[in-house]
Design a protein around this motif. Structure first.
Motif, PDB file in Angstrom:
ATOM      1  N   MET A 194      -2.292  16.808  -0.161  1.00  0.00           N
ATOM      2  CA  MET A 194      -1.054  16.406  -0.819  1.00  0.00           C
ATOM      3  C   MET A 194      -0.015  17.527  -0.804  1.00  0.00           C
ATOM      4  O   MET A 194       1.185  17.265  -0.703  1.00  0.00           O
ATOM      5  N   VAL A 195      -0.482  18.764  -0.904  1.00  0.00           N
ATOM      6  CA  VAL A 195       0.464  19.888  -0.820  1.00  0.00           C
ATOM      7  C   VAL A 195       1.117  19.914   0.563  1.00  0.00           C
ATOM      8  O   VAL A 195       2.324  20.138   0.689  1.00  0.00           O
ATOM      9  N   TYR A 196       0.315  19.673   1.593  1.00  0.00           N
ATOM     10  CA  TYR A 196       0.815  19.669   2.972  1.00  0.00           C
ATOM     11  C   TYR A 196       0.844  18.237   3.500  1.00  0.00           C
ATOM     12  O   TYR A 196       0.315  17.938   4.570  1.00  0.00           O
ATOM     13  N   GLY A 197       1.465  17.347   2.713  1.00  0.00           N
ATOM     14  CA  GLY A 197       1.438  15.924   3.023  1.00  0.00           C
ATOM     15  C   GLY A 197       1.980  15.578   4.400  1.00  0.00           C
ATOM     16  O   GLY A 197       1.379  14.801   5.143  1.00  0.00           O
ATOM     17  N   LYS A 198       3.109  16.165   4.762  1.00  0.00           N
ATOM     18  CA  LYS A 198       3.710  15.844   6.062  1.00  0.00           C
ATOM     19  C   LYS A 198       2.818  16.307   7.213  1.00  0.00           C
ATOM     20  O   LYS A 198       2.654  15.600   8.203  1.00  0.00           O
ATOM     21  N   GLY A 199       2.258  17.502   7.067  1.00  0.00           N
ATOM     22  CA  GLY A 199       1.391  18.013   8.116  1.00  0.00           C
ATOM     23  C   GLY A 199       0.127  17.187   8.265  1.00  0.00           C
ATOM     24  O   GLY A 199      -0.286  16.858   9.393  1.00  0.00           O
TER      25      GLY A 199
ATOM     26  N   VAL B  54      -1.062  14.893  11.542  1.00  0.00           N
ATOM     27  CA  VAL B  54      -2.366  15.046  12.201  1.00  0.00           C
ATOM     28  C   VAL B  54      -3.119  13.723  12.218  1.00  0.00           C
ATOM     29  O   VAL B  54      -3.664  13.298  13.249  1.00  0.00           O
ATOM     30  N   PHE B  55      -3.148  13.038  11.077  1.00  0.00           N
ATOM     31  CA  PHE B  55      -3.869  11.762  10.988  1.00  0.00           C
ATOM     32  C   PHE B  55      -3.284  10.727  11.944  1.00  0.00           C
ATOM     33  O   PHE B  55      -4.021  10.031  12.659  1.00  0.00           O
ATOM     34  N   THR B  56      -1.957  10.606  11.934  1.00  0.00           N
ATOM     35  CA  THR B  56      -1.337   9.580  12.775  1.00  0.00           C
ATOM     36  C   THR B  56      -1.426   9.933  14.256  1.00  0.00           C
ATOM     37  O   THR B  56      -1.538   9.039  15.101  1.00  0.00           O
ATOM     38  N   ALA B  57      -1.374  11.225  14.575  1.00  0.00           N
ATOM     39  CA  ALA B  57      -1.536  11.614  15.978  1.00  0.00           C
ATOM     40  C   ALA B  57      -2.935  11.297  16.475  1.00  0.00           C
ATOM     41  O   ALA B  57      -3.123  10.902  17.636  1.00  0.00           O
ATOM     42  N   ALA B  58      -3.929  11.464  15.607  1.00  0.00           N
ATOM     43  CA  ALA B  58      -5.313  11.242  16.009  1.00  0.00           C
ATOM     44  C   ALA B  58      -5.721   9.773  15.927  1.00  0.00           C
ATOM     45  O   ALA B  58      -6.455   9.274  16.797  1.00  0.00           O
TER      46      ALA B  58
ATOM     47  N   GLY C 130      -3.413   7.054  14.808  1.00  0.00           N
ATOM     48  CA  GLY C 130      -2.332   6.080  14.876  1.00  0.00           C
ATOM     49  C   GLY C 130      -1.691   5.808  13.526  1.00  0.00           C
ATOM     50  O   GLY C 130      -2.244   6.121  12.471  1.00  0.00           O
ATOM     51  N   GLY C 131      -0.506   5.211  13.587  1.00  0.00           N
ATOM     52  CA  GLY C 131       0.221   4.894  12.365  1.00  0.00           C
ATOM     53  C   GLY C 131       1.665   5.319  12.474  1.00  0.00           C
ATOM     54  O   GLY C 131       2.013   6.213  13.254  1.00  0.00           O
ATOM     55  N   ALA C 132       2.508   4.671  11.674  1.00  0.00           N
ATOM     56  CA  ALA C 132       3.942   4.947  11.726  1.00  0.00           C
ATOM     57  C   ALA C 132       4.412   5.590  10.428  1.00  0.00           C
ATOM     58  O   ALA C 132       3.700   5.617   9.430  1.00  0.00           O
ATOM     59  N   VAL C 133       5.622   6.104  10.475  1.00  0.00           N
ATOM     60  CA  VAL C 133       6.275   6.681   9.298  1.00  0.00           C
ATOM     61  C   VAL C 133       7.405   5.742   8.888  1.00  0.00           C
ATOM     62  O   VAL C 133       8.202   5.332   9.737  1.00  0.00           O
ATOM     63  N   PRO C 134       7.488   5.352   7.605  1.00  0.00           N
ATOM     64  CA  PRO C 134       8.574   4.456   7.199  1.00  0.00           C
ATOM     65  C   PRO C 134       9.924   5.125   7.390  1.00  0.00           C
ATOM     66  O   PRO C 134      10.086   6.322   7.150  1.00  0.00           O
ATOM     67  N   THR C 135      10.883   4.362   7.838  1.00  0.00           N
ATOM     68  CA  THR C 135      12.234   4.890   8.066  1.00  0.00           C
ATOM     69  C   THR C 135      13.219   4.158   7.164  1.00  0.00           C
ATOM     70  O   THR C 135      13.037   2.978   6.844  1.00  0.00           O
TER      71      THR C 135
ATOM     72  N   GLY D 209      -4.825   6.050  10.935  1.00  0.00           N
ATOM     73  CA  GLY D 209      -4.287   7.356  10.577  1.00  0.00           C
ATOM     74  C   GLY D 209      -3.354   7.296   9.385  1.00  0.00           C
ATOM     75  O   GLY D 209      -3.454   8.104   8.451  1.00  0.00           O
ATOM     76  N   ALA D 210      -2.432   6.333   9.382  1.00  0.00           N
ATOM     77  CA  ALA D 210      -1.502   6.195   8.263  1.00  0.00           C
ATOM     78  C   ALA D 210      -2.235   5.776   6.997  1.00  0.00           C
ATOM     79  O   ALA D 210      -1.908   6.230   5.896  1.00  0.00           O
ATOM     80  N   ARG D 211      -3.241   4.916   7.141  1.00  0.00           N
ATOM     81  CA  ARG D 211      -4.004   4.492   5.961  1.00  0.00           C
ATOM     82  C   ARG D 211      -4.812   5.653   5.380  1.00  0.00           C
ATOM     83  O   ARG D 211      -4.942   5.789   4.168  1.00  0.00           O
ATOM     84  N   ALA D 212      -5.350   6.504   6.272  1.00  0.00           N
ATOM     85  CA  ALA D 212      -6.102   7.675   5.788  1.00  0.00           C
ATOM     86  C   ALA D 212      -5.183   8.622   5.034  1.00  0.00           C
ATOM     87  O   ALA D 212      -5.555   9.180   3.986  1.00  0.00           O
ATOM     88  N   SER D 213      -3.981   8.828   5.540  1.00  0.00           N
ATOM     89  CA  SER D 213      -3.018   9.693   4.867  1.00  0.00           C
ATOM     90  C   SER D 213      -2.644   9.123   3.502  1.00  0.00           C
ATOM     91  O   SER D 213      -2.555   9.855   2.513  1.00  0.00           O
TER      92      SER D 213
END
Length: 366
Positions: free
Chosen positions: A217-222, A226-230, A232-237, A318-322
């Motif tokens: 959670m401290v490094y949420g973006k990082g 990593v999760f989405t690169a490995a 899959g998953g999108a970032v809400p825009t 990946g997005a769900r894991a994050s």
């Protein structure tokens, strides 16, 4: 055959001596890092144990907050936005069964609570006048805002190193597992060391889960990257629709947002930006673990159309894991039993700190 016989797996005396020195060095490092950095880790864990029951304690402290029916009246929401957005409110939680009032979040970390019927101010809280808010700020930022979060992140990584090094120092030789897990009562020096080592080894998976999710959670973006690169998953825009939202039709906006994601509960609305006609909501779709959800709904200020919907449950792994980091960390996955387990896990770093200190004190005769 003359000379000393050796087996194919024999370790030379030199290598064995090096391993012993490395082990002693690691044990020294584990001790002193544990007594210093581990103290902050332990205090942070105690605060987290209390915060597991944040909402329950808030309801107990302030029964006036639960003497209402959870109704999101668009007229009241319009009044709250007009009155409090200029005062620094960034977002407002909609009334819900567990806390049936409007909960507003200020940019400076304060919170305010308003009656769902007429928007009357019921309570204002800040870290300097509320114990739970103070504990929250300590737990997430060591009372030092963004710089505190960064320090806490480093402490989290160091704490992970303590847990892993402790496992290495405890790890028994083949055939000695039972003796290494045994807890002794006497003499005191043996009692404290076995409580420390056996307790840490048995409960290590839970400690690792709490620590890894906290660091995540401290490094949420990082972590998300990593999760989405490995996996899959999108970032809400955030959609773009320029223009001052002077005429927000909150009745139509709420109605449109409610129907944009079937089965979801709108949980939070962000304050309209001065140069945008987009009204953004957080929503909890069916099956989401996060108490406020990670889904999003964006509606134009006139309430005539839905601009975008982000369904967190339809994302790749990946997005769900994050998105699972926060609910796993606070113990909302698994009902009340999981919350109590999470609270107990938060006390374990203090238990390890105290038993480790008592072992060192007894062994050295201090």
């Amino acid at each position: 055959m003359n000379g000393t016989q050796t087996t194919p797996f024999a370790v030379s005396p030199t290598i064995a001596a090096v391993k012993r020195r490395l082990r002693r060095g690691l044990a020294w490092l584990h001790l002193w890092v544990g007594l210093t950095v581990g103290s902050i880790f332990a205090l942070n864990g105690v605060a987290g144990s209390v915060l597991v029951f944040h909402t329950d304690l808030l309801r107990w402290q302030h029964p006036e907050l639960i003497a209402h029916k959870p109704h999101a009246d668009p007229v009241v929401l319009e009044q709250l936005v007009a009155q409090w957005a200029p005062r620094g409110v960034r977002s407002i939680d909609l009334p819900k069964p567990e806390l049936p009032v409007w909960q507003a979040y200020f940019a400076n970390g304060e919170r305010a609570y308003f009656a769902p019927e007429d928007g009357a101010l019921l309570l204002q809280r800040a870290p300097d006048n509320d114990v739970l808010m103070w504990l929250h700020e300590w737990h997430v930022a060591l009372l030092a805002h963004d710089s505190g979060k960064q320090v806490l992140g480093v402490i989290g990584w160091v704490s992970l190193g303590l847990l892993v090094s402790g496992l290495y120092l405890w790890w028994p030789k083949p055939g000695r597992w039972r003796s290494h897990l045994r807890v002794h009562t006497h003499p005191p020096v043996r009692r404290w060391v076995t409580w420390h080592r056996s307790g840490g080894a048995l409960l290590l998976p839970l400690l690792l889960l709490a620590t890894v999710t906290g660091v995540g959670m401290v490094y949420g973006k990082g972590f998300h990257a990593v999760f989405t690169a490995a996996l899959g998953g999108a970032v809400p825009t955030l959609p773009k629709l320029k223009g001052a939202p002077d005429e927000v039709d909150w009745n139509r906006v709420l109605e449109r947002a409610h129907h944009a994601l079937p089965g979801a509960r709108l949980s939070r609305v962000s304050m309209p930006k001065p140069d945008s006609r987009v009204i953004s909501f957080r929503a909890r779709a069916a099956g989401e673990w996060h108490p406020n959800g990670r889904s999003e709904v964006h509606v134009d200020a006139a309430g005539t159309r839905v601009l975008d919907v982000f369904d967190a449950t339809a994302q790749a792994a990946g997005a769900r894991a994050s998105a699972a980091l926060y609910p796993l960390h606070i113990g909302v996955v698994g009902g009340s039993a999981a919350r109590w387990v999470t609270a107990i896990v938060g006390l374990l770093p203090m238990f390890l700190l105290v038993t480790g200190f008592l072992f060192w004190r007894r062994r050295t005769g201090h």
